[in-house]
Design a protein around this motif. Sequence first.
Motif, PDB file in Angstrom:
ATOM      1  N   SER A 141      14.387  -8.234 -20.977  1.00 30.72           N
ATOM      2  CA  SER A 141      14.325  -6.417 -21.017  1.00 30.72           C
ATOM      3  C   SER A 141      12.912  -7.010 -21.107  1.00 30.72           C
ATOM      4  O   SER A 141      11.919  -6.280 -20.448  1.00 30.72           O
ATOM      5  N   ASN A 197      19.380 -11.103 -23.431  1.00 29.43           N
ATOM      6  CA  ASN A 197      19.544 -10.109 -23.004  1.00 29.43           C
ATOM      7  C   ASN A 197      17.639  -8.987 -23.096  1.00 29.43           C
ATOM      8  O   ASN A 197      17.524  -8.634 -22.533  1.00 29.43           O
ATOM      9  N   HIS A 198      17.464  -8.845 -24.441  1.00 29.32           N
ATOM     10  CA  HIS A 198      16.919  -7.696 -24.901  1.00 29.32           C
ATOM     11  C   HIS A 198      15.437  -8.319 -24.566  1.00 29.32           C
ATOM     12  O   HIS A 198      14.847  -7.979 -24.194  1.00 29.32           O
ATOM     13  N   ARG A 223      11.595  -4.614 -31.467  1.00 31.10           N
ATOM     14  CA  ARG A 223      11.017  -4.070 -30.658  1.00 31.10           C
ATOM     15  C   ARG A 223       9.902  -2.773 -31.220  1.00 31.10           C
ATOM     16  O   ARG A 223       9.060  -2.138 -31.188  1.00 31.10           O
ATOM     17  N   TRP A 280      19.858   7.356 -22.865  1.00 31.92           N
ATOM     18  CA  TRP A 280      18.668   6.934 -23.272  1.00 31.92           C
ATOM     19  C   TRP A 280      18.098   5.565 -23.804  1.00 31.92           C
ATOM     20  O   TRP A 280      17.408   4.413 -23.225  1.00 31.92           O
ATOM     21  N   LEU A 310      12.920   9.573 -18.827  1.00 33.48           N
ATOM     22  CA  LEU A 310      13.296   8.394 -18.601  1.00 33.48           C
ATOM     23  C   LEU A 310      13.411   7.313 -17.857  1.00 33.48           C
ATOM     24  O   LEU A 310      13.192   6.272 -18.240  1.00 33.48           O
ATOM     25  N   LYS A 311      13.414   7.738 -16.265  1.00 34.72           N
ATOM     26  CA  LYS A 311      12.806   6.431 -15.278  1.00 34.72           C
ATOM     27  C   LYS A 311      12.523   5.444 -16.269  1.00 34.72           C
ATOM     28  O   LYS A 311      11.620   4.600 -15.705  1.00 34.72           O
ATOM     29  N   LEU A 353       9.287  -5.686 -18.365  1.00 36.80           N
ATOM     30  CA  LEU A 353       8.409  -4.304 -18.807  1.00 36.80           C
ATOM     31  C   LEU A 353       7.394  -4.449 -19.215  1.00 36.80           C
ATOM     32  O   LEU A 353       6.617  -4.148 -18.512  1.00 36.80           O
ATOM     33  N   MET A 394      10.256   5.420 -18.376  1.00 38.67           N
ATOM     34  CA  MET A 394       9.686   4.793 -20.131  1.00 38.67           C
ATOM     35  C   MET A 394      10.421   2.950 -19.920  1.00 38.67           C
ATOM     36  O   MET A 394      11.033   2.635 -18.999  1.00 38.67           O
ATOM     37  N   ALA A 412      19.038   3.223 -20.677  1.00 35.22           N
ATOM     38  CA  ALA A 412      17.529   3.027 -19.422  1.00 35.22           C
ATOM     39  C   ALA A 412      16.480   2.790 -20.591  1.00 35.22           C
ATOM     40  O   ALA A 412      16.234   2.312 -19.387  1.00 35.22           O
ATOM     41  N   GLN A 413      16.404   3.050 -20.968  1.00 37.95           N
ATOM     42  CA  GLN A 413      14.848   2.299 -21.954  1.00 37.95           C
ATOM     43  C   GLN A 413      14.944   0.670 -21.603  1.00 37.95           C
ATOM     44  O   GLN A 413      14.178   0.306 -22.051  1.00 37.95           O
ATOM     45  N   ARG A 414      16.001   0.399 -22.632  1.00 38.12           N
ATOM     46  CA  ARG A 414      16.363  -1.108 -23.387  1.00 38.12           C
ATOM     47  C   ARG A 414      17.109  -2.516 -22.535  1.00 38.12           C
ATOM     48  O   ARG A 414      17.486  -2.910 -22.577  1.00 38.12           O
ATOM     49  N   SER A 415      17.696  -1.495 -21.311  1.00 39.30           N
ATOM     50  CA  SER A 415      17.995  -2.912 -20.451  1.00 39.30           C
ATOM     51  C   SER A 415      17.463  -3.223 -18.532  1.00 39.30           C
ATOM     52  O   SER A 415      18.059  -3.629 -18.003  1.00 39.30           O
TER      53      SER A 415
END
Lengths: 306, 381
Positions: free
Chosen positions: B72, B68-69, B41, A107, B378-379, B76, B381, A110-113
Amino acid sequence: MTISALGYDLASQRLSSPSGVDLQIGPFVFHLQLDCPDLALLVYELWRDYPLAEGAAVRDFHIQATNNSVPRRWFRPVVRIFVDGRTPFPPLPAHHHLPMLEWGLNWCIAQRSHHLLMLHAAVVERNGRAIILPAWPGHGKSTLCAALIHSDWRLLCDEFGLVRPEDGALLPLPRLIPLKNESIEVIRSFAPSAHIGPSFYGTRKGTIAHVRPPTESVERMHETARPGWFVFPRWVAGSPLRLEPMLKSEAFLMVATNAFNYEVLGQTSFELVGRMVDACDCYSLVYSDLDQAIRALDELTRTADD
Amino acid sequence: MTESARQRERANALLLVALRTPESLPGLPPTDWDLLLRVARRTRLLGRLEAQLAVLGALDAVPERAANHLRSARNLVQHRHTLLTWELNRVLWALEGLDVPIVALKGVAYVLADLPAASGRFFADLDLLVPHADIEAVESRLLERGWIKLPISPYDDRYYRVWMHEIPPLRHRERENEIDIHHRILPRTSRFDFDPAPLFERTRPVAGSRARVLGAHDMVLHALVHLLLEGDPQEGLRLRDLVDVADLLRHFGHEPGFWDGLVPRAEQLGLGRPLYYGLRFARRLLALEVPDSVLLAASRWAPPWLVGVLMDRLLPLAILPGHPDHPTRRAALARWLLYARAHWVRMPPWLLVRHLVYKGWLRVRGVPKRVVLGPEELKRM
């Protein structure tokens, strides 16, 4: 220094202490804190080769697992997982602690990368070139992957095909491979040397047991690989082996629609997948016998090396 | 001061300093980055942090793992912007030929009008405002052209249509974006409810779209309404809503006449108290600069002394994230109280009791509050 080098007493003590442990798993640093002695034992056994990320100031994910909820200690005890102090899932029965932890990791990743392209695929490597095995539920990707890594292929990852946008390299993320139901016995007899953890019965995916990544795969988890082949596997009971070339346009669509975050990266992922499919030979593989399938893939990749 | 309180202060201070003076971030020690990423976050401000650093050209000075974060989060956010502006494009296509003013609200409006508040801002759905008289035509046109109603219970449907300021959410059958169509800014049952007609008089056109956006004052007031009158039980109030308010005020504050018109407009729409709180906390927490004359004029909407003291204590406690590993009961209580307050203002007591009894009954009957996330979610979000 790896978890196993700590010895069980020290490892479990540090895992359960409030300050927890920082572990390097592939490109990520996980901060892990377990209030769950049974789980600490399994982590010690199955995650034993992961190095401690001592001195990593910035951790990617902060995960806590606990079965310590007071009202539920005696009555139907549960295990909960917390990411940054919040729980992404409803609790599970306490004895499903390891599947819970592994799902928690999935989770988080998948959510944060989204700085990486995340294909939904298993990836194995030999001589620097990787076979990418995109996943479709029930098609037996994990079983094939578990068999390959016990047949001289290096495990990059069973679930996430991590692609670095800057250079298209595949990043290893050697994690436990969850086998489901019949696959557990299949791998036990195919690869007696495989280290398989305890079976968890009655999870939402049926019975699950985890294959420990081979030590070498974990030790080499900083060595990236170049994509070599796309192979779309499908296990069909009693079927003869069929390894057939596939149209690249079709492969492109299947990879793109099946990725975790293809849309999120927009044009970047369009170009990345396009380049990967261009560079790779694409095949579909229908099999029922693992030995045959492995032989066919060996053959395929050997001819390419010549 | 207890250890928990000390950690809470440290986490909150890190986030506020990052929002107020992003130029100080490149010098931040890596251990502070670790905590800052987590609190940013939680408050959904990671994308904003990235945008601020990008403007300063300072992303390279950030520890790699933290960068990186941030990247990311940026990816998004950009993806949401693309998705939702495209959704708006499709809605406008579906409504072609219908002579109805369509006003984009919140996130999409900030993107359309190219406001600083849009940069790095994460938003979840598409909010539109249309006149009440046209709601039926708009809804049926969208239903004809591919949007569907999300399955909700008859109670919830009634809740929306009788009491609320929007109709139940729609979604296109091939896409996953929710669209909320409003006909007013506040629930009809709200103590602050007002006739939305004056809003339409002052909407502004935007370049390259048929949609319009609210006038500057109204946009600020709407952000305030969102901040103070729509609670969330876990978060209490959302810091990102306060950030919106501060961003909008900073931006429009440069338009001639903006500050002079703000207080009269709030007065006209009956939103004086939310404006008072918004200015007070945007100054205190985000160092917003407000002309003295505006502060003086808004001060007549200050709450009674005791309420003011209470809000000064509760609001920062509720709106700031605290340390994720050291949750405090006090903060949780503050969040719950502000949520309860938002509900209290949202509907008259008899209705509130009726609503809560019904929702409580659902819980007793074991209707799940949450669903298990599958790989599909999951995909997404």
